[in-house]
Every structure is written in structure tokens, then in C-alpha cells.
Write an enzyme that holds these catalytic residues in place. Structure first.
Site, short mmCIF file in Angstrom:
data_model
loop_
_atom_site.label_atom_id
_atom_site.label_comp_id
_atom_site.label_asym_id
_atom_site.label_seq_id
_atom_site.Cartn_x
_atom_site.Cartn_y
_atom_site.Cartn_z
N LEU A 169 37.40 19.32 24.39
CA LEU A 169 38.18 18.59 25.41
C LEU A 169 37.70 18.94 26.81
CD1 LEU A 169 40.50 16.62 25.94
CD2 LEU A 169 42.00 18.59 26.20
N GLU A 264 22.94 20.08 30.83
CA GLU A 264 23.54 21.42 30.77
C GLU A 264 23.16 21.99 29.41
OE1 GLU A 264 25.27 22.74 33.21
OE2 GLU A 264 26.43 21.21 34.24
N CYS A 298 27.86 28.58 26.23
CA CYS A 298 26.50 28.49 26.77
C CYS A 298 26.25 29.62 27.77
CB CYS A 298 26.29 27.14 27.41
SG CYS A 298 27.67 26.69 28.43
P1 NAP Z 1 23.31 19.89 20.08
O1 NAP Z 1 22.89 19.95 18.67
O2 NAP Z 1 22.27 19.75 21.12
O3 NAP Z 1 24.36 18.70 20.15
C1 NAP Z 1 25.02 18.35 21.32
C2 NAP Z 1 25.38 16.88 21.30
O4 NAP Z 1 24.19 16.10 21.26
C3 NAP Z 1 26.20 16.46 20.08
O5 NAP Z 1 27.10 15.45 20.46
C4 NAP Z 1 25.13 15.89 19.15
O6 NAP Z 1 25.63 14.99 18.20
C5 NAP Z 1 24.22 15.22 20.15
N1 NAP Z 1 22.84 15.01 19.70
C6 NAP Z 1 22.16 15.68 18.72
N2 NAP Z 1 20.91 15.20 18.62
C7 NAP Z 1 20.79 14.20 19.52
C8 NAP Z 1 19.72 13.32 19.90
N3 NAP Z 1 18.52 13.36 19.32
N4 NAP Z 1 19.96 12.41 20.89
C9 NAP Z 1 21.15 12.36 21.51
N5 NAP Z 1 22.18 13.17 21.18
C10 NAP Z 1 22.01 14.09 20.22
O7 NAP Z 1 24.14 21.15 20.51
P2 NAP Z 1 25.37 21.81 19.76
O8 NAP Z 1 24.82 22.63 18.65
O9 NAP Z 1 26.42 20.82 19.49
O10 NAP Z 1 25.97 22.75 20.93
C11 NAP Z 1 25.53 24.00 21.19
C12 NAP Z 1 24.57 24.02 22.36
O11 NAP Z 1 25.17 23.48 23.54
C13 NAP Z 1 24.16 25.42 22.74
O12 NAP Z 1 22.78 25.49 22.92
C14 NAP Z 1 24.88 25.67 24.06
O13 NAP Z 1 24.28 26.61 24.87
C15 NAP Z 1 24.91 24.33 24.65
N6 NAP Z 1 25.98 24.22 25.65
C16 NAP Z 1 25.64 24.20 26.96
C17 NAP Z 1 26.61 24.12 27.94
C18 NAP Z 1 26.24 24.11 29.39
O14 NAP Z 1 27.07 23.73 30.20
N7 NAP Z 1 25.05 24.49 29.78
C19 NAP Z 1 27.95 24.05 27.57
C20 NAP Z 1 28.28 24.06 26.22
C21 NAP Z 1 27.26 24.15 25.26
P3 NAP Z 1 26.07 15.49 16.73
O15 NAP Z 1 27.24 16.37 16.93
O16 NAP Z 1 26.40 14.26 16.01
O17 NAP Z 1 24.90 16.24 16.18
#
Ligand code: NAP
Ligand code: MG
Length: 505
Positions: A169, A264, A298
Site C-alpha cells: 500500500l 527505485e 530496499c
Molecule cells: P521485481 O521482481 O523487480 O518486481 C517488481 C515489480 O515489477 C512487480 O510488480 C513485478 O511483477 C514487476 N515486473 C517483473 N518483471 C517485469 C518486467 N519484465 N517488466 C515490467 N514489470 C516487471 O522486484 P520484487 O522482487 O517484487 O521486489 C523486491 C525488489 O524491489 C528488491 O530488489 C528491492 O530492493 C526493491 N525495492 C526498491 C525500493 C526502492 O524504493 N528503491 C523499494 C521497495 C523495493 P510480478 O509481481 O508480477 O512479478
């Protein structure tokens, strides 16, 4: 105080077993009728089924967002009226606070106190942008006499907003609030593992008076739907929070049409504890820095550097307090550390810890998959502290995204800065010292978007959040985010009485 009607909505929602997407102001099922299942990571139990979007559904959402933007029904609202609607969104969220917290806990397995803080922040984000947008405007610039120049801030257009599962959220609020404050339309794609509260936010936006089509929520796979949105010619901007590898792919795809992007991404944030630190505060802050949200943050402070002269004293207390952290029922107010999001993430964390041990690292506490009583079918990992590591090890270089911290000694300020900066990432960092001049000096040399001095918290609505290096670019949660959802138009006019004839013809 909650009214009878609000109580009724809350009761109704808690019984819901199916969540629709939101496209053009309508609650819709996916065009194929397929669903995503959301499980409670604390217990492994099914929470609800959610409509699964196909590319056709995503197309409809983009069309709705485009039409809503082009007709100008939202962007032409007087700014005070847009601001009122944002405040109303916040008010409805606050009236449904308990329900939002409960659903966030069920969908993510995070502890109650973590969910309460995050839902509160999501509400305050809308309040912050309701205020900030009123002062967001162009400027009158200095130009030669008889010329006049001013700038207009125009909404950038249709925004695809893709968010991760760790703060469902809160991440939705960080994305939607500034975008709609400026007058953009959005297609929000939550993570497949945690879509529920983003859908409810979409419903609340409609109830608060955001016109249909301005906030669309599509729930579907990232590689299919997320990628489709990123490549779509009718999407003007992509705002993404997630992993660094997916961020790189998004940047490559978005470059084809030079879409505006905000990324991010991941982190491997350092904490530096100097010999003059208040040791108890540094221990408490460092525990929170890594074990909050089960380390799935993150900006988790996952590398800890402690001055050699206080290392033993610090570590005795750090390990002693880490052993007191309670895992278990996330709804229990005494639970400090919640579950891990799913089996894949749990295995990934455990593999990092086991590989580090094979390379000679010492696990001082934790290091195992946990099975809290009554939650044996959920995904849990013990809070883990690892010493005897070096900067060649994966566990020091890569983001584990779990409750695992590595600890090393340093001998002086120069070495501490060198170690802190020896990473591909640059999101958070923490400095613990009572010497204000030193803290400022070190803060100036750290390559990270966020520096926390004697402070366990990384951000509040109003403070810029974002990274250096491979942690991404663009800042969220702050005033300058409004510019990232705007184009600046420069309007230059001539008001002299003599016609200008630059070619002299
Ligand atoms: P992720 O695998 O990169 O997924 C993030 C989002 O992107 C999800 O909605 C995912 O959908 C979507 N996604 C996946 N592959 C995609 C593609 N090829 N094209 C477009 N969208 C795509 O990351 P996560 O595992 O959910 O989250 C953890 C990561 O987020 C960590 O590395 C963390 O550090 C980072 N994070 C960064 C911040 C910041 O502000 N810097 C904040 C929070 C988290 P699905 O769920 O359907 O796979
Ligand atoms: Mg879930």
C-alpha cells in the site's frame, strides 16, 4: 470515529474472497476469467483470489487512462479541488485504517506494527501531496528587456506505475499520490504476490471523486502485463520500484520511445558505528535497520561496520538483543519480525547464508529457516548476524532481501567511508556518532541518496527517497517528485512596440 456505513463496508470487505481490477472506473474480472491467488506467507493459507489481467485488459486500462487524460477532466480541475480530493482519499483510508492494516498483514505476513506504520504513512503521503501540489507551479525568468518568459508545469500524461511486494500500500501511495496531484492518469500494476490493498486504494480514489479512468489498477504478471505497459506507445512515463535487473530491462524498453522513467531499485546499505557513538542507540537502530519488515526493505542496513575499539562491546549487545526478537503470529502486538514473502525468497535467503558459511563466514545468531509455533506452514527466517566476511563474498556484495546482516570492523574514518562506498548500490546509509562535525563530514562523502545520522528511520512524507548508482534515479516522497510527473513548458513572448526583423530583410 467510524460510522455505521463505514463499519458495513469494512465487514463486507473482510468477507471478500475475490478482488476485481479497476479499469475506467469499473470493477472488472480479467477477460479470460483467470485469477491470481494470494496467500498469507505467515501461514501458507489462501487469502483471496484476484482477477488476472491479460494484455487486452491492460490495453483497455491504457485507453481509459489516455482518454481521461486527453479530455482533461481531471487535469483541468482547479488545483484546490484536486487537493481536496487527495485529502478525501486520505480521510477514507483513515476511516478504513483497521481493515487496510489487516489486509496488508494477511497479504504479506508482516508484523502488525510494521503494517500500521506503513498504512499511516500511505495516508500521510496523500495529505502531503494535497498540500504540496498547491505550491507547485512554474516561474517567471530573467530575460532581456521587451521579452517575457514564464514556465508552466504540465502533467506528463499517462503513467505506468509498477510496484513490488514488500510495502504494497505504501508503494502504491508513493506512486499514485504525486501523479494524480499533478493531473496525470495512471495504470498501477501491483506485485502479483500482494495486489489487494492497491485494488482497495483504486476503489477509494473513485469514491473520493477521482474521475473514472484516472486511476486504473491492473493485476497481472510483471513479465507480461508490466512489460506491455512499459512498451506501450500511449504510456508517457514509467515509474518502477523493484529489483535492479528488472529496472535495467525497463530502462532499455522505455528507451525505444524515450519515455520518462523513475527507477527505485535495490540496495546494500551500510551502517557505520564510530567509537564515539551512543552504543545502545546504535545497537537499537541497527537492529531496526535490518530486521524491520523482515529485512525485506530496499534501504535495509544490511552491511554493518563497527570501529575496532568498540566492536566487542557493540557486538555483545547486538547479538543479545537480536536473540530477543520474536517471530510468530503477525497480529500479536509482541511480534517483532514477520514472515518472508514466499518459498522462493526463503530459499534464496537460506542459500546466501549457507554459501557464506561455506566460504568461512561465522553465523553469530540465526542462520536457519524458522518454524514458529502454529505457523509451521508459513515462510520464516531467523534474524541472522554474520561475521568474518570480506568484500569478495556474495553475501556482502548482493542484496539478500531478508533478515540477514553482515558485520565488519574498521580502524578509521577513511577506511569506513571506503568500505561503505565499495558497492554497486547507493540507496541508504547510516552513521552513528556523537561528533556532529564528523557525522557531517562522513555524510558528505557517502555515495547514497539517503544518510541517516543517529536515526533509525529513512524517510517521512516530504523527505526525498531514491538512490545513487545502481539503486536507480529520481526521488519520491518529496516535493521534487511533482516535477518528475510534469513537463516544463517555457513560454517566451515579445512585447516591444517595434516589429522584430532578425534577418534584417
Ligand atoms: P521485481 O521482481 O523487480 O518486481 C517488481 C515489480 O515489477 C512487480 O510488480 C513485478 O511483477 C514487476 N515486473 C517483473 N518483471 C517485469 C518486467 N519484465 N517488466 C515490467 N514489470 C516487471 O522486484 P520484487 O522482487 O517484487 O521486489 C523486491 C525488489 O524491489 C528488491 O530488489 C528491492 O530492493 C526493491 N525495492 C526498491 C525500493 C526502492 O524504493 N528503491 C523499494 C521497495 C523495493 P510480478 O509481481 O508480477 O512479478
Ligand atoms: Mg499474499
Amino acid at each position: 470515529m467510524t460510522t455505521t456505513r463505514e463499519n458495513e463496508i469494512e465487514q463486507e470487505n473482510m468477507k471478500r474472497e475475490f478482488y476485481h481490477m479497476i479499469i475506467n472506473g469499473e470493477k472488472v474480472k480479467g477477460s479470460t476469467g483467470e485469477t491470481i491467488k494470494s496467500y498469507n506467507p505467515a501461514t501458507g493459507e489462501l487469502v483471496a483470489e484476484i482477477a488476472k489481467a491479460t494484455k487486452d485488459d491492460a490495453e483497455k486500462a491504457v485507453e481509459a487512462a489516455r482518454a481521461a487524460f486527453d479530455t482533461g477532466k481531471w487535469k483541468k480541475f482547479p488545483v484546490g479541488r484536486r487537493s481536496n480530493v487527495l485529502n478525501k482519499i486520505a480521510a477514507i483510508m483513515r476511516s478504513r485504517f483497521n481493515e487496510l492494516v489487516e489486509l496488508e498483514v494477511l497479504d504479506t505476513g508482516k508484523s502488525l506494527h510494521a503494517a500500521q506504520g506503513q498504512v499511516t504513512q500511505a495516508i500521510e503521503d496523500f495529505e502531503f501531496y494535497a498540500g504540496a501540489i498547491v505550491g507547485h507551479r512554474g516561474a517567471v525568468n530573467n530575460v532581456p528587456g521587451q521579452f517575457h518568459n514564464y514556465t508552466e508545469k504540465e502533467p506528463v500524461g499517462v503513467c505506468a506505475q509498477i510496484i513490488p511486494w514488500n510495502y504494497p500500500l505504501m508503494m502504491a501511495a508513493w506512486k499514485v499520490a504525486p501523479a494524480i496531484a499533478v493531473g496525470c492518469s495512471v495504470v498501477l500494476k501491483p506485485a502479483s504476490l500482494t495486489p489487494i490493498t492497491a485494488i482497495i486504494l483504486g476503489e477509494i480514489c473513485l469514491e473520493a471523486g477521482v474521475p473514472p479512468g484516472v486511476v486504473n489498477v491492473v493485476t497481472g504478471s510483471g513479465s507480461e502485463i508490466g512489460n506491455y505497459l512499459v512498451e506501450h506507445h500511449n504510456v508517457d512515463k514509467v515509474a518502477f520500484t523493484g529489483s535492479t535487473p528488472v529496472g535495467k530491462d525497463i530502462m532499455a524498453s522505455a528507451s525505444q520511445s524515450l519515455k520518462r522513467i523513475t527507477l527505485e531499485l535495490g540496495g546494500k546499505s551500510p551502517s557505520i558505528v564510530f567509537e564515539d557513538a551512543d552504543i545502545t542507540s546504535a545497537v537499537d537502530g541497527s537492529l531496526f535497520g535490518i530486521f524491520y519488515n523482515s529485512g525485506q526493505s530496499c534501504e535495509a542496513r544490511s552491511r554493518l561496520y563497527v570501529h575496532e575499539s568498540i566492536y566487542d562491546e557493540f557486538m555483545d549487545l547486538f547479538v543479545e538483543k537480536a536473540k530477543k526478537l520474536k517471530l510468530g503470529d503477525p497480529f500479536n502486538k509482541g511480534t517483532h519480525v514477520g514472515a518472508i514473502i514466499d518459498q522462493n525468497q526463503l530459499e534464496s535467503i537460506d542459500n546466501y547464508v549457507q554459501s557464506a558459511q561455506k566460504e568461512g563466514a561465522n553465523v553469530l545468531v540465526g542462520g536457519n529457516i524458522a518454524k514458529p509455533e502454529g505457523h509451521e506452514n508459513g515462510f520464516w527466517y531467523e534474524p541472522t548476524i554474520i561475521a568474518n566476511v570480506n568484500h569478495d563474498m556474495e553475501i556482502v556484495k548482493e542484496e539478500v532481501f531478508g533478515p540477514v546482516v553482515v558485520v565488519m570492523k574498521f580502524k578509521d574514518e577513511k577506511e569506513a567511508i571506503q568500505l561503505a562506498n565499495d558497492t554497486d548500490f547507493g540507496l541508504g546509509s547510516a552513521i552513528w556518532s556523537k561528533d556532529g562535525a564528523r557525522a557531517t563530514r562522513v555524510a558528505n562523502q557517502i555515495q547514497a541518496g539517503i544518510v541517516m545520522i543517529n536515526c533509525p528511520f529513512s524517510a517521512f512524507p516530504g523527505t526525498p527517497f531514491g538512490g545513487y548508482k545502481q539503486s536507480g534515479f529520481g526521488r519520491e516522497l518529496c516535493i521534487e517528485t511533482l516535477d518528475l510527473y510534469s513537463e516544463t513548458k517555457s513560454i517566451l513572448s515579445y512585447y516591444g512596440s517595434r516589429p522584430l526583423n532578425p534577418f534584417g530583410l
